[in-house]
Design a protein around this motif. Structure first.
Motif, PDB file in Angstrom:
ATOM      1  N   THR A 106      55.439  41.671  32.316  1.00 29.44           N
ATOM      2  CA  THR A 106      55.110  40.323  32.805  1.00 29.44           C
ATOM      3  C   THR A 106      54.104  40.387  33.955  1.00 29.44           C
ATOM      4  O   THR A 106      53.220  39.529  34.074  1.00 29.44           O
ATOM      5  N   THR A 107      54.221  41.403  34.776  1.00 29.74           N
ATOM      6  CA  THR A 107      53.262  41.549  35.877  1.00 29.74           C
ATOM      7  C   THR A 107      51.861  41.799  35.350  1.00 29.74           C
ATOM      8  O   THR A 107      50.873  41.226  35.838  1.00 29.74           O
ATOM      9  N   TYR A 108      51.755  42.643  34.337  1.00 28.08           N
ATOM     10  CA  TYR A 108      50.443  42.920  33.750  1.00 28.08           C
ATOM     11  C   TYR A 108      49.822  41.658  33.162  1.00 28.08           C
ATOM     12  O   TYR A 108      48.626  41.387  33.341  1.00 28.08           O
ATOM     13  N   SER A 109      50.630  40.879  32.470  1.00 29.47           N
ATOM     14  CA  SER A 109      50.090  39.656  31.867  1.00 29.47           C
ATOM     15  C   SER A 109      49.675  38.652  32.939  1.00 29.47           C
ATOM     16  O   SER A 109      48.665  37.951  32.794  1.00 29.47           O
ATOM     17  N   THR A 110      50.433  38.585  34.031  1.00 31.11           N
ATOM     18  CA  THR A 110      50.073  37.664  35.116  1.00 31.11           C
ATOM     19  C   THR A 110      48.743  38.049  35.744  1.00 31.11           C
ATOM     20  O   THR A 110      47.862  37.206  35.973  1.00 31.11           O
ATOM     21  N   VAL A 111      48.575  39.332  36.024  1.00 30.99           N
ATOM     22  CA  VAL A 111      47.311  39.796  36.610  1.00 30.99           C
ATOM     23  C   VAL A 111      46.154  39.564  35.653  1.00 30.99           C
ATOM     24  O   VAL A 111      45.053  39.149  36.054  1.00 30.99           O
ATOM     25  N   SER A 112      46.383  39.796  34.367  1.00 33.25           N
ATOM     26  CA  SER A 112      45.320  39.590  33.382  1.00 33.25           C
ATOM     27  C   SER A 112      44.903  38.127  33.317  1.00 33.25           C
ATOM     28  O   SER A 112      43.711  37.805  33.264  1.00 33.25           O
ATOM     29  N   SER A 113      45.874  37.212  33.353  1.00 30.38           N
ATOM     30  CA  SER A 113      45.530  35.786  33.313  1.00 30.38           C
ATOM     31  C   SER A 113      44.793  35.364  34.577  1.00 30.38           C
ATOM     32  O   SER A 113      43.864  34.543  34.523  1.00 30.38           O
ATOM     33  N   GLN A 114      45.170  35.926  35.719  1.00 35.12           N
ATOM     34  CA  GLN A 114      44.464  35.597  36.956  1.00 35.12           C
ATOM     35  C   GLN A 114      43.022  36.081  36.919  1.00 35.12           C
ATOM     36  O   GLN A 114      42.105  35.385  37.374  1.00 35.12           O
ATOM     37  N   LEU A 115      42.808  37.267  36.372  1.00 38.65           N
ATOM     38  CA  LEU A 115      41.438  37.771  36.258  1.00 38.65           C
ATOM     39  C   LEU A 115      40.611  36.913  35.314  1.00 38.65           C
ATOM     40  O   LEU A 115      39.428  36.642  35.572  1.00 38.65           O
ATOM     41  N   ARG A 116      41.208  36.475  34.211  1.00 41.04           N
ATOM     42  CA  ARG A 116      40.482  35.596  33.287  1.00 41.04           C
ATOM     43  C   ARG A 116      40.160  34.263  33.950  1.00 41.04           C
ATOM     44  O   ARG A 116      39.093  33.684  33.732  1.00 41.04           O
TER      45      ARG A 116
END
Length: 203
Positions: A106-116
């Motif tokens: 979940t942390t990885y997906s959160t960081v990825s969405s923030q970068l997008r």
């Protein structure tokens, strides 16, 4: 067969080793003048420890080498610190590693969405920046004109100060000096007239 010494004998043996090491250290640093020769082997444990502490303190006061080492230890404690223990070995199996990765998914997906989301942010329009760049020559010209005006105002202030000082010296101080001179002459003339009147009245 158990070769472990009893606690009392182990303590006495440890104290003896410490005293022996301190004696050798004093011999190396102080040329054989030992401070531990007065430590009684038959004294109590506490008294022997205190005597060794006193001997160490005296050695640190007398030996420049010990002073340098203590100074280095206080300034760079990592130099004399023991080496860090090696990192623990990786004993995790494949399933345990996979569970750890899934726990942080979940942390990885959160960081990825923030970068997008950062990539989707549009830049502000550049028209205002272009206008500011176009106005830069005029702003520099205005700054130069303002500087020249400030220099002219400073020069005018200096001239005004000189004129005011000259006017004060000529019209105020000069007139005062003339008035004082005239007053002195009038007083002298008045005294002469009175003297002449007195002489005429006596005749």
């Amino acid at each position: 067969m158990n070769n472990t010494l009893p606690p009392e004998e182990l303590l006495v043996h440890t104290l003896g080793l410490l005293e022996w090491r301190l004696n050798r250290l004093e011999f190396l640093l102080d040329g054989g003048v030992s401070q531990t020769k007065d430590i009684s082997k038959e004294g109590t444990v506490l008294s022997r420890i205190r005597k060794m502490e006193h001997a160490l303190q005296q050695l640190s006061l007398k030996s420049d080498t010990v002073k340098i080492l203590l100074n280095l230890e206080s300034r760079f404690p990592f130099l004399l610190a023991p080496d860090a223990p090696p990192p623990p070995s990786d004993d995790l199996n494949q399933n345990e590693k996979l569970s750890m990765v899934l726990a942080e998914a979940t942390t990885y997906s959160t960081v990825s969405s923030q970068l997008r989301a950062l990539g989707d942010v549009s830049l502000p329009p550049t028209d205002s920046f272009a206008k500011m760049v176009a106005l830069q020559p005029r702003m520099e010209e205005l700054n130069r004109t303002q500087y020249e005006q400030a220099m002219e105002i400073s020069e005018l202030r200096k001239r005004s100060a000189i004129l005011v000082s000259r006017w004060h010296e000529v019209f105020i101080l000069g007139q005062g000096r003339c008035t004082a001179e005239w007053d002195s002459k009038l007083r002298n003339a008045e005294r002469e007239v009175r003297r002449e009147e007195i002489r005429n009245s006596q005749d």
